[in-house]
Design an enzyme around this catalytic site. Structure first.
Site, PDB file in Angstrom:
ATOM      1  N   ALA A   1       0.831  -1.208   0.000  1.00 59.20           N
ATOM      2  CA  ALA A   1       0.000   0.000   0.000  1.00 59.20           C
ATOM      3  C   ALA A   1       0.862   1.254   0.000  1.00 59.20           C
ATOM      4  O   ALA A   1       0.563   2.230  -0.700  1.00 59.20           O
ATOM      5  CB  ALA A   1      -0.936  -0.004   1.204  1.00 59.20           C
ATOM      6  N   TYR A   2       1.935   1.243   0.791  1.00 55.33           N
ATOM      7  CA  TYR A   2       2.814   2.406   0.850  1.00 55.33           C
ATOM      8  C   TYR A   2       3.466   2.648  -0.507  1.00 55.33           C
ATOM      9  O   TYR A   2       3.505   3.780  -0.995  1.00 55.33           O
ATOM     10  CB  TYR A   2       3.882   2.207   1.931  1.00 55.33           C
ATOM     11  CG  TYR A   2       4.772   3.405   2.135  1.00 55.33           C
ATOM     12  CD1 TYR A   2       4.329   4.497   2.873  1.00 55.33           C
ATOM     13  CD2 TYR A   2       6.056   3.452   1.594  1.00 55.33           C
ATOM     14  CE1 TYR A   2       5.144   5.616   3.063  1.00 55.33           C
ATOM     15  CE2 TYR A   2       6.867   4.554   1.782  1.00 55.33           C
ATOM     16  CZ  TYR A   2       6.412   5.630   2.517  1.00 55.33           C
ATOM     17  OH  TYR A   2       7.228   6.730   2.697  1.00 55.33           O
ATOM     18  N   CYS A   3       3.975   1.586  -1.123  1.00 55.69           N
ATOM     19  CA  CYS A   3       4.578   1.725  -2.453  1.00 55.69           C
ATOM     20  C   CYS A   3       3.556   2.261  -3.450  1.00 55.69           C
ATOM     21  O   CYS A   3       3.862   3.162  -4.238  1.00 55.69           O
ATOM     22  CB  CYS A   3       5.126   0.382  -2.938  1.00 55.69           C
ATOM     23  SG  CYS A   3       6.639  -0.156  -2.110  1.00 55.69           S
TER      24      CYS A   3
ATOM     25  N   SER B   1       0.970   4.068  -2.886  1.00 56.16           N
ATOM     26  CA  SER B   1       0.661   5.473  -2.609  1.00 56.16           C
ATOM     27  C   SER B   1       1.771   6.396  -3.096  1.00 56.16           C
ATOM     28  O   SER B   1       1.507   7.495  -3.585  1.00 56.16           O
ATOM     29  CB  SER B   1       0.422   5.680  -1.111  1.00 56.16           C
ATOM     30  OG  SER B   1       1.622   5.566  -0.359  1.00 56.16           O
ATOM     31  N   LYS B   2       3.015   5.965  -2.970  1.00 52.80           N
ATOM     32  CA  LYS B   2       4.129   6.808  -3.394  1.00 52.80           C
ATOM     33  C   LYS B   2       4.340   6.750  -4.907  1.00 52.80           C
ATOM     34  O   LYS B   2       4.780   7.737  -5.506  1.00 52.80           O
ATOM     35  CB  LYS B   2       5.403   6.402  -2.647  1.00 52.80           C
ATOM     36  CG  LYS B   2       5.336   6.697  -1.143  1.00 52.80           C
ATOM     37  CD  LYS B   2       5.074   8.177  -0.857  1.00 52.80           C
ATOM     38  CE  LYS B   2       5.140   8.510   0.618  1.00 52.80           C
ATOM     39  NZ  LYS B   2       4.927   9.938   0.893  1.00 52.80           N
TER      40      LYS B   2
END
Length: 271
Positions: free
Chosen positions: A157-159, A161-162
């Site tokens: 999810a973090y990847c 989002s970035k």
């Protein structure tokens, strides 16, 4: 742009970490006004008091960038009390958990996307029109991550989002150039893990030490003033980006696994 002296600066995620350092630098460089936004009211109030003690003209507001209504109302207040924002640091961000995606809560990955991807779009949309209309040199700085350049297990999810943040940020840069609005420059910042506490427990990667937040702020500030399109740090992140583009996927995976990228979040416990 030679400095932010005499300009109005807004920083999201301003209560601590990179955001606080960006705001502090703006004050010491002589910004006319520095606007601080953060969802943490207690920490934000303390930071505002510290910066006022340094002689800064500080405006602060508790703002959750996931709320369209809250951002809109806070932006209206800024326009009324401060005027045009000339330098905007989209710094607010979160990271959740270190489990596999199928173990994650939908609330967590939805919040990650809202804060890290939609939030910067929402804030930029509020202030870009006035930047353009001002006809003065203006800057939009979007803090993304090297995780938006290379996939990392346990950070799906973090990847995501970035990656979205980088695509948004660089596309706006190109749109401004295409429209002939050269006075507004966009800088996308892609660091690896930083010692802000957000990534405590993340494992080291070969030749890639945990970055010092002061170094990230310094590199970002220089690039922002110059209007440079990207800050990717350290050098290993740039190398990994190149290798990802030229190596077959299996070889890329083998390399990134051996240097530690793919296992870097195994023991993550940051905030």
């Amino acid at each position: 742009m030679k400095s932010v002296k005499g300009t109005n600066v807004l920083v999201t995620g301003a209560a601590m970490g990179l955001g606080k350092l960006f705001a502090t630098r703006a004050v010491t460089e002589g910004a006319a006004a520095v606007v601080l936004w953060d969802a943490n009211e207690v920490a934000l109030r303390e930071t505002a008091a510290e910066l006022e003690a340094l002689g800064g003209t500080i405006h602060w507001e508790t703002v959750d960038v996931t709320s369209e209504d809250r951002v809109a109302r806070a932006a209206d207040k800024v326009r009324h009390e401060v005027g045009t924002i000339h330098v905007l640091f989209n710094n607010a961000g979160i990271v959740r958990g270190n489990g596999y995606f199928w173990e994650s809560s939908p609330k967590d990955f939805e919040l990650t996307m809202e804060v890290n991807s939609v939030g910067p779009m929402r804030v930029a949309r509020e202030f870009l029109p006035a930047m353009i209309e001002s006809g003065k040199p203006c800057r939009l700085v979007n803090i993304a991550s090297s995780a938006g350049l290379n996939a990392v297990p346990r950070m799906a999810a973090y990847c995501a989002s970035k990656w979205a943040a980088i695509g948004f940020s660089d596309s706006v840069r190109l749109e401004l150039e295409q429209a002939g609005l050269d006075q507004v420059k966009v800088t996308t910042v892609c660091p690896t893990y930083i010692n802000t506490g957000m990534f405590d427990g993340a494992k080291g990667i070969l030749f890639t030490p945990m970055l010092k937040q002061e170094d990230v702020v310094k590199a970002t500030w220089i690039a922002m003033l110059a209007g440079d399109p990207f800050v990717v740090m350290p050098w290993t992140s740039r190398m990994n980006q190149v290798l990802t583009g030229v190596l077959p996927t299996r070889l890329r995976d083998m390399y990134l696994r051996r240097v530690g990228v793919y296992n870097s979040m195994d023991e993550f416990h940051g905030h």
